[in-house]
Design an enzyme around this catalytic site. Structure first.
Site, PDB file in Angstrom:
ATOM      1  N   CYS A  99      -2.655  -7.045   5.860  1.00 51.99           N
ATOM      2  CA  CYS A  99      -1.957  -8.222   5.319  1.00 51.99           C
ATOM      3  C   CYS A  99      -1.090  -8.944   6.339  1.00 51.99           C
ATOM      4  O   CYS A  99      -1.388 -10.074   6.724  1.00 51.99           O
ATOM      5  CB  CYS A  99      -1.121  -7.817   4.118  1.00 51.99           C
ATOM      6  SG  CYS A  99      -2.114  -7.013   2.848  1.00 51.99           S
ATOM      7  N   GLU A 133       0.856  -1.180   0.000  1.00 54.10           N
ATOM      8  CA  GLU A 133       0.000   0.000   0.000  1.00 54.10           C
ATOM      9  C   GLU A 133       0.896   1.235   0.000  1.00 54.10           C
ATOM     10  O   GLU A 133       1.970   1.235   0.603  1.00 54.10           O
ATOM     11  CB  GLU A 133      -0.932  -0.012   1.219  1.00 54.10           C
ATOM     12  CG  GLU A 133      -1.921  -1.150   1.115  1.00 54.10           C
ATOM     13  CD  GLU A 133      -2.995  -1.131   2.196  1.00 54.10           C
ATOM     14  OE1 GLU A 133      -3.214  -0.083   2.822  1.00 54.10           O
ATOM     15  OE2 GLU A 133      -3.613  -2.194   2.400  1.00 54.10           O
TER      16      GLU A 133
HETATM   17  C1  UGA Z   1       2.693  -6.038   2.838  1.00 53.06           C
HETATM   18  C2  UGA Z   1       3.923  -6.532   2.070  1.00 53.06           C
HETATM   19  O1  UGA Z   1       5.023  -5.663   2.308  1.00 53.06           O
HETATM   20  C3  UGA Z   1       3.634  -6.611   0.572  1.00 53.06           C
HETATM   21  O2  UGA Z   1       4.750  -7.140  -0.112  1.00 53.06           O
HETATM   22  C4  UGA Z   1       2.420  -7.511   0.358  1.00 53.06           C
HETATM   23  O3  UGA Z   1       2.068  -7.579  -1.020  1.00 53.06           O
HETATM   24  C5  UGA Z   1       1.241  -6.948   1.125  1.00 53.06           C
HETATM   25  O4  UGA Z   1       1.575  -6.877   2.530  1.00 53.06           O
HETATM   26  C6  UGA Z   1       0.069  -7.857   0.914  1.00 53.06           C
HETATM   27  O5  UGA Z   1       0.102  -8.999   1.365  1.00 53.06           O
HETATM   28  O6  UGA Z   1      -0.864  -7.465   0.186  1.00 53.06           O
HETATM   29  P1  UGA Z   1       1.638  -3.609   3.263  1.00 53.06           P
HETATM   30  O7  UGA Z   1       0.637  -4.292   4.142  1.00 53.06           O
HETATM   31  O8  UGA Z   1       1.178  -2.607   2.281  1.00 53.06           O
HETATM   32  O9  UGA Z   1       2.439  -4.709   2.403  1.00 53.06           O
HETATM   33  O10 UGA Z   1       2.649  -2.893   4.213  1.00 53.06           O
HETATM   34  P2  UGA Z   1       4.214  -2.954   4.562  1.00 53.06           P
HETATM   35  O11 UGA Z   1       4.927  -1.909   3.817  1.00 53.06           O
HETATM   36  O12 UGA Z   1       4.700  -4.340   4.471  1.00 53.06           O
HETATM   37  O13 UGA Z   1       4.166  -2.522   6.086  1.00 53.06           O
HETATM   38  C7  UGA Z   1       3.480  -3.331   7.029  1.00 53.06           C
HETATM   39  C8  UGA Z   1       3.623  -2.792   8.413  1.00 53.06           C
HETATM   40  O14 UGA Z   1       4.945  -2.996   8.876  1.00 53.06           O
HETATM   41  C9  UGA Z   1       3.351  -1.295   8.573  1.00 53.06           C
HETATM   42  O15 UGA Z   1       2.544  -1.129   9.735  1.00 53.06           O
HETATM   43  C10 UGA Z   1       4.720  -0.689   8.755  1.00 53.06           C
HETATM   44  O16 UGA Z   1       4.688   0.474   9.532  1.00 53.06           O
HETATM   45  C11 UGA Z   1       5.447  -1.816   9.480  1.00 53.06           C
HETATM   46  N1  UGA Z   1       6.909  -1.783   9.324  1.00 53.06           N
HETATM   47  C12 UGA Z   1       7.478  -1.915   8.101  1.00 53.06           C
HETATM   48  C13 UGA Z   1       7.709  -1.622  10.442  1.00 53.06           C
HETATM   49  O17 UGA Z   1       7.216  -1.502  11.576  1.00 53.06           O
HETATM   50  N2  UGA Z   1       9.067  -1.603  10.293  1.00 53.06           N
HETATM   51  C14 UGA Z   1       9.655  -1.731   9.095  1.00 53.06           C
HETATM   52  O18 UGA Z   1      10.906  -1.717   9.024  1.00 53.06           O
HETATM   53  C15 UGA Z   1       8.847  -1.879   7.967  1.00 53.06           C
END
Ligand code: UGA
Length: 435
Positions: free
Chosen positions: A263, A151
Protein backbone atom coordinates in the site's frame (compact mmCIF):
# COMPACT_ATOMS: atom_id res chain seq x y z
CA UNK A 1 -28.61 -7.74 3.75
CA UNK A 2 -27.51 -9.52 0.59
CA UNK A 3 -24.05 -8.27 -0.33
CA UNK A 4 -21.55 -9.09 -3.04
CA UNK A 5 -17.80 -8.56 -2.83
CA UNK A 6 -15.78 -8.50 -6.04
CA UNK A 7 -12.14 -9.46 -5.56
CA UNK A 8 -10.90 -11.90 -2.91
CA UNK A 9 -7.40 -10.59 -2.30
CA UNK A 10 -6.31 -9.14 1.01
CA UNK A 11 -9.01 -6.51 1.13
CA UNK A 12 -11.84 -8.48 -0.46
CA UNK A 13 -11.41 -11.76 1.42
CA UNK A 14 -11.27 -9.97 4.78
CA UNK A 15 -14.17 -7.68 3.85
CA UNK A 16 -16.36 -10.58 2.67
CA UNK A 17 -15.73 -12.67 5.79
CA UNK A 18 -16.24 -9.62 8.02
CA UNK A 19 -19.55 -8.76 6.34
CA UNK A 20 -20.74 -12.32 7.02
CA UNK A 21 -19.56 -11.92 10.60
CA UNK A 22 -21.74 -8.80 10.82
CA UNK A 23 -24.71 -10.98 9.86
CA UNK A 24 -25.02 -10.31 6.13
CA UNK A 25 -25.48 -12.85 3.38
CA UNK A 26 -22.39 -12.59 1.21
CA UNK A 27 -21.38 -13.79 -2.23
CA UNK A 28 -17.67 -13.27 -2.90
CA UNK A 29 -16.32 -13.37 -6.45
CA UNK A 30 -12.81 -13.70 -7.84
CA UNK A 31 -11.44 -14.63 -11.26
CA UNK A 32 -8.86 -16.98 -9.69
CA UNK A 33 -10.42 -20.46 -9.32
CA UNK A 34 -7.63 -21.70 -7.02
CA UNK A 35 -8.19 -18.84 -4.59
CA UNK A 36 -11.95 -19.39 -4.65
CA UNK A 37 -11.56 -23.11 -4.01
CA UNK A 38 -9.28 -22.49 -1.03
CA UNK A 39 -11.55 -19.84 0.46
CA UNK A 40 -14.63 -22.02 -0.02
CA UNK A 41 -12.82 -24.75 1.93
CA UNK A 42 -12.17 -22.26 4.75
CA UNK A 43 -8.47 -21.98 3.92
CA UNK A 44 -7.25 -18.35 4.01
CA UNK A 45 -4.81 -17.82 1.09
CA UNK A 46 -2.57 -15.55 3.21
CA UNK A 47 -1.58 -15.23 6.86
CA UNK A 48 -3.89 -12.84 8.71
CA UNK A 49 -4.64 -13.29 12.41
CA UNK A 50 -8.36 -13.90 13.06
CA UNK A 51 -9.28 -14.47 9.41
CA UNK A 52 -9.36 -18.31 9.52
CA UNK A 53 -11.75 -18.16 12.48
CA UNK A 54 -14.29 -15.75 10.95
CA UNK A 55 -13.99 -17.50 7.59
CA UNK A 56 -14.87 -20.91 9.08
CA UNK A 57 -17.67 -19.36 11.12
CA UNK A 58 -19.11 -17.71 7.99
CA UNK A 59 -18.91 -20.94 5.98
CA UNK A 60 -20.51 -22.99 8.76
CA UNK A 61 -23.34 -20.48 9.15
CA UNK A 62 -24.00 -20.69 5.40
CA UNK A 63 -23.79 -16.89 5.17
CA UNK A 64 -20.90 -16.81 2.68
CA UNK A 65 -20.45 -18.27 -0.78
CA UNK A 66 -17.34 -18.08 -2.99
CA UNK A 67 -17.60 -18.22 -6.75
CA UNK A 68 -15.86 -17.33 -10.01
CA UNK A 69 -19.26 -16.72 -11.62
CA UNK A 70 -20.10 -13.02 -11.64
CA UNK A 71 -23.77 -13.70 -12.43
CA UNK A 72 -24.20 -14.93 -8.84
CA UNK A 73 -24.04 -11.33 -7.59
CA UNK A 74 -27.53 -10.75 -8.99
CA UNK A 75 -29.95 -9.93 -6.22
CA UNK A 76 -27.42 -8.41 -3.84
CA UNK A 77 -28.32 -4.87 -2.81
CA UNK A 78 -24.79 -3.62 -2.22
CA UNK A 79 -21.87 -4.68 -4.42
CA UNK A 80 -18.41 -3.96 -3.00
CA UNK A 81 -15.50 -3.60 -5.43
CA UNK A 82 -12.34 -4.69 -3.65
CA UNK A 83 -9.93 -5.57 -6.45
CA UNK A 84 -6.27 -4.54 -6.59
CA UNK A 85 -4.88 -1.32 -8.07
CA UNK A 86 -1.21 -2.24 -8.54
CA UNK A 87 1.52 0.18 -9.52
CA UNK A 88 1.76 0.53 -13.29
CA UNK A 89 5.02 1.01 -15.23
CA UNK A 90 4.93 4.83 -14.87
CA UNK A 91 4.15 4.79 -11.14
CA UNK A 92 0.48 5.57 -11.78
CA UNK A 93 -2.13 3.10 -10.51
CA UNK A 94 -3.16 0.37 -12.94
CA UNK A 95 -6.96 0.50 -13.04
CA UNK A 96 -7.44 -2.52 -15.29
CA UNK A 97 -9.00 -4.66 -12.55
CA UNK A 98 -11.30 -1.95 -11.19
CA UNK A 99 -12.56 -1.08 -14.66
CA UNK A 100 -13.07 -4.76 -15.53
CA UNK A 101 -14.88 -5.46 -12.25
CA UNK A 102 -17.30 -2.55 -12.67
CA UNK A 103 -17.90 -3.38 -16.35
CA UNK A 104 -18.65 -7.03 -15.47
CA UNK A 105 -20.86 -6.01 -12.55
CA UNK A 106 -23.05 -3.70 -14.63
CA UNK A 107 -24.49 -6.74 -16.41
CA UNK A 108 -26.04 -7.99 -13.17
CA UNK A 109 -26.69 -4.86 -11.10
CA UNK A 110 -30.29 -3.60 -11.04
CA UNK A 111 -31.75 -0.14 -10.46
CA UNK A 112 -31.85 0.83 -6.75
CA UNK A 113 -28.68 -1.19 -6.08
CA UNK A 114 -25.32 0.24 -5.02
CA UNK A 115 -21.85 -0.33 -6.40
CA UNK A 116 -19.45 0.57 -3.59
CA UNK A 117 -15.77 1.05 -4.37
CA UNK A 118 -13.32 0.04 -1.66
CA UNK A 119 -10.15 -0.18 -3.77
CA UNK A 120 -7.59 2.63 -3.51
CA UNK A 121 -7.96 4.68 -6.69
CA UNK A 122 -6.69 7.94 -8.16
CA UNK A 123 -9.03 10.83 -7.45
CA UNK A 124 -11.54 11.21 -10.28
CA UNK A 125 -11.96 7.46 -10.88
CA UNK A 126 -15.25 7.24 -8.97
CA UNK A 127 -16.84 10.08 -10.97
CA UNK A 128 -15.83 8.37 -14.21
CA UNK A 129 -17.19 4.99 -13.05
CA UNK A 130 -20.41 6.66 -11.82
CA UNK A 131 -21.02 8.00 -15.32
CA UNK A 132 -20.53 4.60 -16.94
CA UNK A 133 -22.64 2.83 -14.30
CA UNK A 134 -25.60 5.15 -14.67
CA UNK A 135 -25.39 4.93 -18.45
CA UNK A 136 -25.52 1.12 -18.25
CA UNK A 137 -27.96 0.77 -15.32
CA UNK A 138 -30.14 3.85 -14.79
CA UNK A 139 -31.10 4.10 -11.11
CA UNK A 140 -28.01 2.26 -9.79
CA UNK A 141 -25.68 4.39 -7.64
CA UNK A 142 -21.91 4.41 -7.37
CA UNK A 143 -20.42 5.16 -3.95
CA UNK A 144 -16.85 5.23 -2.62
CA UNK A 145 -16.18 3.78 0.81
CA UNK A 146 -12.41 3.59 1.30
CA UNK A 147 -10.80 1.00 3.51
CA UNK A 148 -8.20 1.78 6.16
CA UNK A 149 -7.32 -1.71 7.33
CA UNK A 150 -3.81 -2.58 8.41
CA UNK A 151 -2.43 -6.00 7.61
CA UNK A 152 -2.06 -7.98 10.79
CA UNK A 153 -5.15 -6.22 12.24
CA UNK A 154 -7.32 -6.49 9.15
CA UNK A 155 -10.33 -8.20 10.74
CA UNK A 156 -10.44 -5.86 13.72
CA UNK A 157 -9.96 -2.80 11.45
CA UNK A 158 -12.83 -3.93 9.20
CA UNK A 159 -15.33 -4.76 11.94
CA UNK A 160 -14.36 -1.92 14.30
CA UNK A 161 -12.62 0.73 12.19
CA UNK A 162 -11.65 4.10 13.65
CA UNK A 163 -13.92 5.79 11.13
CA UNK A 164 -16.23 5.08 8.21
CA UNK A 165 -16.07 7.35 5.18
CA UNK A 166 -18.90 7.36 2.65
CA UNK A 167 -18.30 9.20 -0.62
CA UNK A 168 -21.75 9.68 -2.17
CA UNK A 169 -23.36 11.73 -4.93
CA UNK A 170 -25.57 14.67 -3.98
CA UNK A 171 -29.36 14.48 -3.76
CA UNK A 172 -31.74 11.59 -3.25
CA UNK A 173 -29.34 8.96 -4.65
CA UNK A 174 -26.76 10.01 -2.10
CA UNK A 175 -29.31 9.83 0.73
CA UNK A 176 -30.35 6.29 -0.23
CA UNK A 177 -26.69 5.31 -0.48
CA UNK A 178 -26.05 6.58 3.07
CA UNK A 179 -29.09 4.64 4.31
CA UNK A 180 -27.90 1.44 2.59
CA UNK A 181 -24.35 1.74 3.98
CA UNK A 182 -25.73 2.53 7.44
CA UNK A 183 -27.59 -0.76 7.23
CA UNK A 184 -24.42 -2.62 6.14
CA UNK A 185 -22.44 -1.12 9.02
CA UNK A 186 -25.27 -1.04 11.60
CA UNK A 187 -23.29 -3.04 14.18
CA UNK A 188 -20.16 -0.95 13.67
CA UNK A 189 -22.10 2.32 13.91
CA UNK A 190 -23.86 1.12 17.08
CA UNK A 191 -20.38 0.89 18.68
CA UNK A 192 -20.06 4.65 18.15
CA UNK A 193 -17.73 4.56 15.13
CA UNK A 194 -17.57 8.06 13.58
CA UNK A 195 -19.10 8.17 10.10
CA UNK A 196 -18.24 10.92 7.65
CA UNK A 197 -20.36 11.56 4.58
CA UNK A 198 -18.46 13.35 1.81
CA UNK A 199 -18.45 13.65 -1.97
CA UNK A 200 -16.80 11.06 -4.22
CA UNK A 201 -13.56 12.98 -4.82
CA UNK A 202 -13.07 13.71 -1.12
CA UNK A 203 -13.57 10.03 -0.26
CA UNK A 204 -10.92 8.99 -2.77
CA UNK A 205 -8.56 11.67 -1.46
CA UNK A 206 -9.12 10.76 2.20
CA UNK A 207 -7.66 7.34 1.49
CA UNK A 208 -4.57 8.38 -0.45
CA UNK A 209 -3.83 11.38 1.74
CA UNK A 210 -4.03 9.23 4.89
CA UNK A 211 -1.45 6.83 3.44
CA UNK A 212 0.69 9.73 2.19
CA UNK A 213 0.65 11.26 5.68
CA UNK A 214 1.64 7.97 7.33
CA UNK A 215 4.46 7.47 4.82
CA UNK A 216 5.64 11.04 5.43
CA UNK A 217 5.64 10.50 9.19
CA UNK A 218 7.81 7.39 8.83
CA UNK A 219 10.22 9.10 6.43
CA UNK A 220 10.40 12.13 8.71
CA UNK A 221 11.66 10.03 11.60
CA UNK A 222 14.00 8.14 9.27
CA UNK A 223 15.45 11.47 8.10
CA UNK A 224 16.04 12.29 11.79
CA UNK A 225 17.70 8.86 12.08
CA UNK A 226 20.12 9.81 9.29
CA UNK A 227 21.08 12.95 11.20
CA UNK A 228 21.22 11.15 14.55
CA UNK A 229 23.61 8.61 13.02
CA UNK A 230 26.01 11.39 12.05
CA UNK A 231 25.97 13.25 15.38
CA UNK A 232 25.69 10.24 17.71
CA UNK A 233 22.16 11.06 18.92
CA UNK A 234 19.42 8.53 19.66
CA UNK A 235 16.39 8.74 17.33
CA UNK A 236 14.26 6.52 19.58
CA UNK A 237 14.69 8.86 22.53
CA UNK A 238 14.01 11.76 20.15
CA UNK A 239 10.77 10.11 18.94
CA UNK A 240 9.68 9.51 22.55
CA UNK A 241 10.34 13.13 23.41
CA UNK A 242 8.62 14.74 20.42
CA UNK A 243 5.84 12.12 20.58
CA UNK A 244 4.72 13.47 23.95
CA UNK A 245 3.47 16.53 22.10
CA UNK A 246 -0.11 15.45 21.38
CA UNK A 247 -0.01 17.41 18.13
CA UNK A 248 2.81 15.14 16.92
CA UNK A 249 1.98 11.83 18.64
CA UNK A 250 4.35 8.89 19.13
CA UNK A 251 2.66 6.45 16.73
CA UNK A 252 4.33 5.80 13.35
CA UNK A 253 7.56 7.40 14.54
CA UNK A 254 9.56 4.19 14.64
CA UNK A 255 12.77 4.65 12.72
CA UNK A 256 14.14 1.58 11.00
CA UNK A 257 14.19 0.13 7.51
CA UNK A 258 11.24 2.23 6.42
CA UNK A 259 7.91 1.32 4.96
CA UNK A 260 7.07 -1.44 2.50
CA UNK A 261 4.03 -3.53 1.71
CA UNK A 262 1.33 -3.45 -0.91
CA UNK A 263 0.00 0.00 0.00
CA UNK A 264 2.18 2.88 1.21
CA UNK A 265 4.95 2.68 -1.45
CA UNK A 266 2.62 2.30 -4.42
CA UNK A 267 0.05 4.75 -3.07
CA UNK A 268 2.49 7.64 -2.70
CA UNK A 269 3.75 7.04 -6.24
CA UNK A 270 0.24 6.82 -7.71
CA UNK A 271 -0.79 9.96 -5.81
CA UNK A 272 2.15 11.91 -7.26
CA UNK A 273 1.38 10.62 -10.75
CA UNK A 274 -2.25 11.68 -10.42
CA UNK A 275 -1.34 15.14 -9.09
CA UNK A 276 0.98 15.62 -12.06
CA UNK A 277 -1.82 14.61 -14.45
CA UNK A 278 -4.05 17.17 -12.76
CA UNK A 279 -1.41 19.89 -13.21
CA UNK A 280 -0.67 20.17 -9.48
CA UNK A 281 2.40 17.93 -9.35
CA UNK A 282 4.26 20.55 -7.28
CA UNK A 283 1.84 20.08 -4.41
CA UNK A 284 3.10 16.55 -3.92
CA UNK A 285 6.71 17.03 -4.99
CA UNK A 286 7.74 16.33 -1.37
CA UNK A 287 6.52 12.75 -1.73
CA UNK A 288 9.49 12.06 -4.01
CA UNK A 289 11.72 12.88 -1.01
CA UNK A 290 9.56 10.73 1.25
CA UNK A 291 10.11 7.84 -1.18
CA UNK A 292 13.85 8.55 -1.52
CA UNK A 293 14.44 8.74 2.25
CA UNK A 294 12.55 5.47 2.60
CA UNK A 295 14.61 3.65 -0.03
CA UNK A 296 17.89 5.03 1.41
CA UNK A 297 17.25 3.06 4.61
CA UNK A 298 17.62 -0.18 2.69
CA UNK A 299 20.87 0.94 1.07
CA UNK A 300 22.10 2.09 4.49
CA UNK A 301 21.66 -1.37 6.02
CA UNK A 302 23.49 -3.03 3.13
CA UNK A 303 26.40 -0.61 3.57
CA UNK A 304 26.36 -1.11 7.34
CA UNK A 305 26.50 -4.90 6.84
CA UNK A 306 29.47 -4.47 4.50
CA UNK A 307 31.27 -2.26 7.04
CA UNK A 308 30.63 -4.69 9.88
CA UNK A 309 31.98 -7.54 7.75
CA UNK A 310 35.25 -5.75 7.01
CA UNK A 311 34.23 -4.12 3.73
CA UNK A 312 33.35 -7.25 1.77
CA UNK A 313 30.46 -9.62 2.35
CA UNK A 314 31.67 -12.31 -0.05
CA UNK A 315 31.56 -15.73 1.59
CA UNK A 316 30.48 -14.27 4.96
CA UNK A 317 27.61 -15.96 6.81
CA UNK A 318 24.71 -13.59 7.37
CA UNK A 319 21.70 -14.61 9.47
CA UNK A 320 18.56 -12.77 8.39
CA UNK A 321 15.71 -12.75 10.89
CA UNK A 322 12.52 -11.44 9.30
CA UNK A 323 11.42 -11.15 5.67
CA UNK A 324 7.83 -9.89 5.87
CA UNK A 325 7.28 -6.14 5.41
CA UNK A 326 5.99 -6.08 8.99
CA UNK A 327 5.28 -8.59 11.75
CA UNK A 328 2.10 -10.72 11.89
CA UNK A 329 2.04 -10.92 8.11
CA UNK A 330 3.44 -13.19 5.41
CA UNK A 331 3.34 -10.32 2.92
CA UNK A 332 6.67 -9.55 1.27
CA UNK A 333 5.44 -7.08 -1.35
CA UNK A 334 8.03 -4.29 -1.52
CA UNK A 335 9.44 -5.59 1.76
CA UNK A 336 12.57 -3.70 2.89
CA UNK A 337 13.71 -6.87 4.70
CA UNK A 338 13.51 -9.09 1.63
CA UNK A 339 15.08 -6.39 -0.54
CA UNK A 340 18.11 -6.14 1.76
CA UNK A 341 18.36 -9.95 1.97
CA UNK A 342 18.37 -10.34 -1.81
CA UNK A 343 20.98 -7.59 -2.23
CA UNK A 344 23.35 -9.19 0.28
CA UNK A 345 22.94 -12.53 -1.46
CA UNK A 346 23.69 -10.85 -4.78
CA UNK A 347 26.83 -9.30 -3.28
CA UNK A 348 28.11 -12.78 -2.43
CA UNK A 349 27.10 -13.18 1.21
CA UNK A 350 26.08 -16.67 2.36
CA UNK A 351 22.63 -15.76 3.66
CA UNK A 352 20.45 -17.96 5.87
CA UNK A 353 17.05 -16.32 6.10
CA UNK A 354 14.18 -17.12 8.43
CA UNK A 355 10.73 -15.63 8.91
CA UNK A 356 8.01 -17.21 11.07
CA UNK A 357 5.44 -16.89 8.26
CA UNK A 358 7.00 -15.40 5.13
CA UNK A 359 9.63 -17.96 4.00
CA UNK A 360 7.23 -19.31 1.36
CA UNK A 361 6.11 -15.96 -0.04
CA UNK A 362 9.73 -14.72 -0.05
CA UNK A 363 10.97 -17.83 -1.87
CA UNK A 364 8.47 -17.21 -4.65
CA UNK A 365 10.05 -13.81 -5.37
CA UNK A 366 13.67 -14.63 -4.51
CA UNK A 367 14.14 -18.40 -4.92
CA UNK A 368 17.92 -17.91 -5.01
CA UNK A 369 18.09 -17.08 -1.28
CA UNK A 370 18.62 -19.90 1.24
CA UNK A 371 15.66 -20.12 3.64
CA UNK A 372 15.78 -22.07 6.89
CA UNK A 373 13.08 -23.30 9.26
CA UNK A 374 14.09 -21.69 12.53
CA UNK A 375 15.94 -18.72 13.98
CA UNK A 376 18.47 -21.08 15.55
CA UNK A 377 19.29 -22.60 12.19
CA UNK A 378 19.80 -19.15 10.66
CA UNK A 379 21.99 -18.02 13.57
CA UNK A 380 24.33 -21.00 13.70
CA UNK A 381 27.86 -19.88 12.81
CA UNK A 382 26.74 -16.44 11.55
CA UNK A 383 29.32 -13.68 11.09
CA UNK A 384 26.55 -11.10 11.28
CA UNK A 385 22.95 -11.15 12.49
CA UNK A 386 20.37 -8.87 10.85
CA UNK A 387 17.01 -8.44 12.58
CA UNK A 388 14.87 -7.00 9.80
CA UNK A 389 11.24 -7.56 10.88
CA UNK A 390 10.19 -7.01 14.49
CA UNK A 391 8.38 -10.29 15.16
CA UNK A 392 7.88 -10.99 18.89
CA UNK A 393 9.84 -14.20 18.38
CA UNK A 394 12.94 -12.09 17.63
CA UNK A 395 12.31 -9.48 20.32
CA UNK A 396 12.17 -12.33 22.83
CA UNK A 397 15.38 -14.06 21.75
CA UNK A 398 17.75 -14.63 24.65
CA UNK A 399 20.98 -12.90 23.58
CA UNK A 400 23.06 -15.19 25.79
CA UNK A 401 21.72 -18.22 23.89
CA UNK A 402 22.21 -16.47 20.54
CA UNK A 403 25.81 -15.65 21.51
CA UNK A 404 26.42 -19.39 21.87
CA UNK A 405 25.12 -20.05 18.35
CA UNK A 406 26.74 -17.37 16.22
CA UNK A 407 30.30 -17.27 14.95
CA UNK A 408 30.77 -13.53 15.70
CA UNK A 409 28.50 -11.61 18.10
CA UNK A 410 27.50 -8.71 15.86
CA UNK A 411 23.87 -7.70 15.33
CA UNK A 412 22.13 -5.05 13.24
CA UNK A 413 18.78 -4.17 14.78
CA UNK A 414 16.98 -2.91 11.66
CA UNK A 415 13.78 -2.16 13.59
CA UNK A 416 15.20 -0.92 16.91
CA UNK A 417 13.27 -3.74 18.53
CA UNK A 418 15.94 -5.45 20.63
CA UNK A 419 16.90 -4.73 24.23
CA UNK A 420 20.21 -3.08 23.41
CA UNK A 421 21.60 -3.33 26.95
CA UNK A 422 20.82 -7.06 27.25
CA UNK A 423 22.46 -7.81 23.89
CA UNK A 424 25.49 -5.69 24.73
CA UNK A 425 25.78 -7.44 28.10
CA UNK A 426 25.76 -10.79 26.27
CA UNK A 427 28.86 -9.65 24.35
CA UNK A 428 27.22 -8.36 21.16
CA UNK A 429 28.20 -5.35 19.12
CA UNK A 430 24.75 -3.85 18.51
CA UNK A 431 24.04 -1.41 15.68
CA UNK A 432 20.56 0.11 15.67
CA UNK A 433 18.95 2.52 13.26
CA UNK A 434 19.63 6.15 14.15
CA UNK A 435 20.98 5.37 17.59
C1 UGA B 1 -1.30 0.79 5.50
C2 UGA B 1 -2.07 1.79 6.36
O1 UGA B 1 -1.48 1.86 7.66
C3 UGA B 1 -3.54 1.40 6.47
O2 UGA B 1 -4.25 2.38 7.21
C4 UGA B 1 -4.12 1.29 5.06
O3 UGA B 1 -5.48 0.87 5.10
C5 UGA B 1 -3.32 0.27 4.28
O4 UGA B 1 -1.94 0.67 4.23
C6 UGA B 1 -3.90 0.19 2.90
O5 UGA B 1 -3.81 1.16 2.15
O6 UGA B 1 -4.56 -0.82 2.58
P1 UGA B 1 -0.26 -1.64 5.97
O7 UGA B 1 0.28 -1.59 4.58
O8 UGA B 1 -0.94 -2.87 6.44
O9 UGA B 1 -1.34 -0.46 6.18
O10 UGA B 1 0.94 -1.38 6.93
P2 UGA B 1 1.39 -0.30 8.02
O11 UGA B 1 1.06 -0.78 9.37
O12 UGA B 1 0.94 1.04 7.62
O13 UGA B 1 2.97 -0.38 7.85
C7 UGA B 1 3.56 -0.02 6.61
C8 UGA B 1 5.05 -0.09 6.68
O14 UGA B 1 5.55 0.97 7.48
C9 UGA B 1 5.62 -1.37 7.30
O15 UGA B 1 6.71 -1.79 6.47
C10 UGA B 1 6.10 -0.95 8.66
O16 UGA B 1 7.18 -1.71 9.11
C11 UGA B 1 6.52 0.49 8.39
N1 UGA B 1 6.51 1.35 9.59
C12 UGA B 1 5.36 1.59 10.26
C13 UGA B 1 7.69 1.93 10.02
O17 UGA B 1 8.76 1.74 9.42
N2 UGA B 1 7.67 2.74 11.13
C14 UGA B 1 6.55 2.98 11.81
O18 UGA B 1 6.59 3.74 12.81
C15 UGA B 1 5.36 2.39 11.38
Amino acid sequence: MRISVIGCGYLGAVHAASMAKLGHEVVAVDVDPVKIERLAAGDAPFFEPGLPEILSEAIESGRIRFTTDMSEVAGARVHFVAVGTPQGPTGAADLTYVDAAVAALTQYVAADEFVVGKSTVPVGTAARLATSLSAAVPGATLVWNPEFLREGFAVQDTISPDRLVYGVPSGAAGESAVAALDEVYATTLAEGTPRLVVDLATAELVKVSANAFLATKISFINAMAEIAEVVGADVTALADAIGHDARIGRKFLNAGLGFGGGCLPKDIRAFQARATELGVGESLAFLADVDAINLRRRAHVVTLAEDLLGGDVTGKHVAVLGLAFKPNSDDVRDSPSLDITARLHELGAVVSAYDPEANGTAARIHPEVHYVDSADEALRGADLVLVLTEWNEFRQLDPAVVAGLVGRPVVVDGRNCLDRDAWTAAGFTVRGMGR
